[in-house]
Design a protein around this motif. Structure first.
Motif, PDB file in Angstrom:
ATOM      1  N   PRO A 102       3.536  17.427  -9.147  1.00 33.27           N
ATOM      2  CA  PRO A 102       3.378  15.976  -9.240  1.00 33.27           C
ATOM      3  C   PRO A 102       2.189  15.441  -8.455  1.00 33.27           C
ATOM      4  O   PRO A 102       1.553  14.491  -8.866  1.00 33.27           O
ATOM      5  CB  PRO A 102       4.703  15.455  -8.659  1.00 33.27           C
ATOM      6  N   GLY A 103       1.877  16.036  -7.297  1.00 33.77           N
ATOM      7  CA  GLY A 103       0.796  15.517  -6.468  1.00 33.77           C
ATOM      8  C   GLY A 103      -0.582  15.840  -7.003  1.00 33.77           C
ATOM      9  O   GLY A 103      -1.370  14.957  -7.338  1.00 33.77           O
ATOM     10  N   SER A 104      -0.892  17.133  -7.103  1.00 36.26           N
ATOM     11  CA  SER A 104      -2.234  17.556  -7.505  1.00 36.26           C
ATOM     12  C   SER A 104      -2.444  17.538  -9.012  1.00 36.26           C
ATOM     13  O   SER A 104      -3.570  17.458  -9.494  1.00 36.26           O
ATOM     14  CB  SER A 104      -2.502  18.976  -6.991  1.00 36.26           C
ATOM     15  N   VAL A 110       0.840  -1.199   0.000  1.00 31.20           N
ATOM     16  CA  VAL A 110       0.000   0.000   0.000  1.00 31.20           C
ATOM     17  C   VAL A 110       0.879   1.253   0.000  1.00 31.20           C
ATOM     18  O   VAL A 110       0.593   2.222  -0.704  1.00 31.20           O
ATOM     19  CB  VAL A 110      -0.950   0.000   1.216  1.00 31.20           C
ATOM     20  N   ASP A 111       1.948   1.231   0.786  1.00 30.60           N
ATOM     21  CA  ASP A 111       2.859   2.378   0.835  1.00 30.60           C
ATOM     22  C   ASP A 111       3.443   2.687  -0.531  1.00 30.60           C
ATOM     23  O   ASP A 111       3.488   3.841  -0.971  1.00 30.60           O
ATOM     24  CB  ASP A 111       4.017   2.113   1.810  1.00 30.60           C
ATOM     25  N   HIS A 112       3.903   1.648  -1.229  1.00 30.48           N
ATOM     26  CA  HIS A 112       4.630   1.822  -2.490  1.00 30.48           C
ATOM     27  C   HIS A 112       3.725   1.782  -3.708  1.00 30.48           C
ATOM     28  O   HIS A 112       4.163   2.132  -4.815  1.00 30.48           O
ATOM     29  CB  HIS A 112       5.716   0.754  -2.619  1.00 30.48           C
ATOM     30  N   SER A 120       5.509  14.654  -4.541  1.00 31.38           N
ATOM     31  CA  SER A 120       4.062  14.732  -4.388  1.00 31.38           C
ATOM     32  C   SER A 120       3.592  15.046  -2.976  1.00 31.38           C
ATOM     33  O   SER A 120       2.411  14.903  -2.668  1.00 31.38           O
ATOM     34  CB  SER A 120       3.417  13.425  -4.857  1.00 31.38           C
ATOM     35  N   LEU A 121       4.499  15.447  -2.089  1.00 28.98           N
ATOM     36  CA  LEU A 121       4.143  15.847  -0.725  1.00 28.98           C
ATOM     37  C   LEU A 121       3.435  14.720   0.021  1.00 28.98           C
ATOM     38  O   LEU A 121       2.382  14.916   0.631  1.00 28.98           O
ATOM     39  CB  LEU A 121       3.277  17.108  -0.733  1.00 28.98           C
ATOM     40  N   SER A 122       4.007  13.544   0.008  1.00 22.81           N
ATOM     41  CA  SER A 122       3.406  12.402   0.692  1.00 22.81           C
ATOM     42  C   SER A 122       3.417  12.610   2.204  1.00 22.81           C
ATOM     43  O   SER A 122       4.232  13.357   2.744  1.00 22.81           O
ATOM     44  CB  SER A 122       4.174  11.122   0.356  1.00 22.81           C
ATOM     45  N   ASP A 123       2.515  11.909   2.881  1.00 19.20           N
ATOM     46  CA  ASP A 123       2.445  11.931   4.336  1.00 19.20           C
ATOM     47  C   ASP A 123       3.580  11.064   4.878  1.00 19.20           C
ATOM     48  O   ASP A 123       3.572   9.842   4.702  1.00 19.20           O
ATOM     49  CB  ASP A 123       1.085  11.396   4.785  1.00 19.20           C
TER      50      ASP A 123
END
Length: 305
Positions: free
Chosen positions: A198-200, A16-18, A132-135
């Protein structure tokens, strides 16, 4: 809980993480086929499908998402317990996971890898390039690197760089052909190189400021990318005007005469890069040593040969 149960749940969380069996398998040090078998056994034992798989992507089912959300804090607590046990020995060792934008990893971490490894050979450093500004908590990273204006409020932040100046740049050949813009409105008559987050997936609106007045605008041109190297190559090859922060590659290209600045008086500055970590977790000795290394503190001294 049996040891195999924990291994299966850890494997599920890694996928799930990757968002990829291949990347998760690489992270866990096992083959993709072995990881697939592990998940099949877990799903069979639970009597529920946990993952939706296609040839191109993998994502948790509704059941899998609920399981993952319950697992994350448990995993974090286990990792914290292991870290505390390592801390008690006084050794700087263990796995250190850092999440950083590609340009930050290249600019700040890359040049210091050898120095850090020689000083702390028992630390296994994993650097994940992520724009992508991941948590970082959900991704079980020890720390991340991010521009100051994008930091969350509930983190501990350590400044790594001074404030960053925005720079509008283009190749001399482009400017000799198309002319030099004197004010931002002139950009509508120019080819501009756009950056897509990249994120939004949103396209960056160029931000300008002069005499205390700030505004932003959209521009058009022949190239849009979410990769810093691509937009820089586009500017160097004369595709148009690029608007970006003053990282070392931009500064070097200007010094070498390969790029030329325009609209200097209109370019604002923004908070620099910060290393950050959750305020709910104390930094491990490995993370403290890594921070010292990034800040070029004297406490990071490689052993004499």
């Amino acid at each position: 809980m049996r040891g195999s149960d924990f291994a299966e749940l850890k494997a599920f969380a890694a996928i799930v993480d990757h968002r990829s069996f291949a990347r998760a398998a690489s992270h866990l040090g096992m083959s993709s086929s072995a990881l697939s078998q592990t998940i099949r056994l877990l799903e069979s034992r639970l009597g529920a499908r946990l993952l939706n798989r296609t040839t191109r992507s993998v994502a948790p089912t509704a059941v899998g998402q609920k399981l993952y959300e319950r697992l994350v804090p448990v995993m974090l607590e286990l990792e914290s317990a292991v870290s505390e046990a390592v801390d008690a020995t006084g050794r700087v060792a263990g796995l250190l996971r850092i999440n950083a934008p590609g340009y930050a990893a290249t600019m700040l971490i890359g040049p210091r890898l050898g120095h850090f490894h020689r000083a702390y050979p028992d630390v296994v450093l994993e650097v994940v390039s992520d724009d992508s500004l991941s948590d970082i908590v959900a991704g079980r990273f020890d720390a991340g690197i991010r521009a100051g204006e994008r930091l969350e409020k509930d983190v501990v932040a350590v400044r790594l760089t001074p404030d960053m100046e925005m720079m509008a740049v283009a190749s001399p050949d482009y400017l000799s052909t198309r002319g030099i813009p004197k004010k931002p409105a002139d950009l509508h008559a120019h080819a501009c190189i756009n950056w897509r987050y990249p994120g939004s997936g949103a396209v960056y609106r160029w931000e300008f400021e002069k005499d205390g007045k700030a505004f932003e605008m959209s521009v058009d041109g022949p190239l849009t990318s979410n990769m810093q190297e691509v937009v820089l190559d586009g500017a160097l090859q004369g595709l148009g005007i690029l608007y970006t922060f003053n990282d070392h590659r931009i500064v070097r290209s200007i010094e070498e005469g390969r790029l030329q600045r325009v609209l200097v008086d209109w370019s604002p500055t923004f908070p620099g890069l910060f290393l950050y970590y959750s305020n709910r977790r104390s930094p491990t000795p490995a993370l403290r040593a890594f921070i010292d290394c990034l800040l070029d503190r004297d406490s990071v001294t490689a052993p004499e040969e």
